[in-house]
Scaffold this active site. Structure first.
Site, mmCIF file in Angstrom:
data_model
loop_
_atom_site.group_PDB
_atom_site.id
_atom_site.type_symbol
_atom_site.label_atom_id
_atom_site.label_comp_id
_atom_site.label_asym_id
_atom_site.label_seq_id
_atom_site.Cartn_x
_atom_site.Cartn_y
_atom_site.Cartn_z
ATOM 1 N N THR A 14 0.784 -1.175 0.026
ATOM 2 C CA THR A 14 0.093 0.190 -0.059
ATOM 3 C C THR A 14 0.828 1.413 -0.146
ATOM 4 O O THR A 14 2.005 1.171 0.625
ATOM 5 C CB THR A 14 -0.847 0.129 1.402
ATOM 6 O OG1 THR A 14 -0.107 0.001 2.421
ATOM 7 C CG2 THR A 14 -1.887 -1.101 1.177
ATOM 8 N N ASP A 15 0.266 2.341 -0.188
ATOM 9 C CA ASP A 15 1.086 3.729 -0.471
ATOM 10 C C ASP A 15 0.489 4.395 0.756
ATOM 11 O O ASP A 15 -0.175 4.008 1.780
ATOM 12 C CB ASP A 15 0.586 4.462 -1.504
ATOM 13 C CG ASP A 15 -0.847 4.518 -1.758
ATOM 14 O OD1 ASP A 15 -1.786 4.625 -0.933
ATOM 15 O OD2 ASP A 15 -1.372 5.049 -2.955
ATOM 16 N N MET A 16 1.094 5.628 0.908
ATOM 17 C CA MET A 16 0.563 6.493 2.070
ATOM 18 C C MET A 16 -1.107 6.547 2.664
ATOM 19 O O MET A 16 -1.471 6.978 3.609
ATOM 20 C CB MET A 16 1.307 7.727 2.114
ATOM 21 C CG MET A 16 2.713 7.517 2.219
ATOM 22 S SD MET A 16 3.557 8.910 2.246
ATOM 23 C CE MET A 16 3.048 9.833 3.926
ATOM 24 N N MET A 17 -1.836 6.235 1.342
ATOM 25 C CA MET A 17 -3.259 6.619 1.740
ATOM 26 C C MET A 17 -4.054 5.162 2.112
ATOM 27 O O MET A 17 -5.287 5.283 2.298
ATOM 28 C CB MET A 17 -3.910 6.712 0.116
ATOM 29 C CG MET A 17 -3.430 8.348 -0.135
ATOM 30 S SD MET A 17 -4.455 8.760 -1.885
ATOM 31 C CE MET A 17 -3.975 7.378 -2.733
ATOM 32 N N VAL A 19 -3.871 2.271 0.099
ATOM 33 C CA VAL A 19 -4.532 1.771 -0.901
ATOM 34 C C VAL A 19 -3.277 0.953 -1.714
ATOM 35 O O VAL A 19 -2.045 1.696 -1.685
ATOM 36 C CB VAL A 19 -5.069 2.813 -1.843
ATOM 37 C CG1 VAL A 19 -5.408 2.183 -3.242
ATOM 38 C CG2 VAL A 19 -6.128 3.737 -1.205
#
Length: 143
Positions: A14-17, A19
């Protein structure tokens, strides 16, 4: 014939969001493709041991909905084209809980020798060629 591969989204994907990062979907396609081939009795490792590679020629990927950490995906794979030297596969990633499509994609591949020359499975690995044709026949029978 559609093969379904189940997988959870990992935190590191996942990324910082929170997601799943878009680049991971290509890895999901690869994991599902290898499992699909195994289910047909065409282990990719065995292809390589026989000096045959199957590189990706092209990828199409359409993102419909986000996948978040911990969600379970069902990755549906089907063979849509095969001629002994090339194949094309279709992918549909569905959220297991909601049943909603999150991602759609297509990959194209060819079969090459270790020195980069095209290889015909029909002439070099007849058993695998027949299994791919059988799978393709099942697809056309269901349409």
């Amino acid at each position: 014939m559609t093969f379904t591969y189940e997988r959870k989204a990992n935190y590191y994907e996942t990324d910082m969001m929170g997601v799943v990062h878009h680049s991971n979907y290509l890895r999901y396609f690869e994991e599902a493709r290898i499992a699909f081939m195994d289910s047909l009795g065409i282990p990719y490792k065995e292809l390589e041991e026989n000096g045959i590679m199957s590189p990706v020629l092209s990828v199409q990927c359409e993102y419909k909905r986000m996948v978040q950490f911990g969600e379970t995906m069902l990755i549906k794979v089907s063979l849509i084209e095969y001629n002994g030297i090339r194949m094309k596969l279709n992918y549909e990633i569905v959220d297991k809980k909601s049943g909603k499509v999150t991602t759609r994609g297509i990959t194209s591949h060819c079969f090459l020798s270790k020195n980069g020359r095209p290889v015909s499975l029909k002439n070099n690995m007849t058993e695998y060629h027949e299994k791919f044709l059988e799978c393709l026949d099942k697809v056309s029978d269901n349409q």
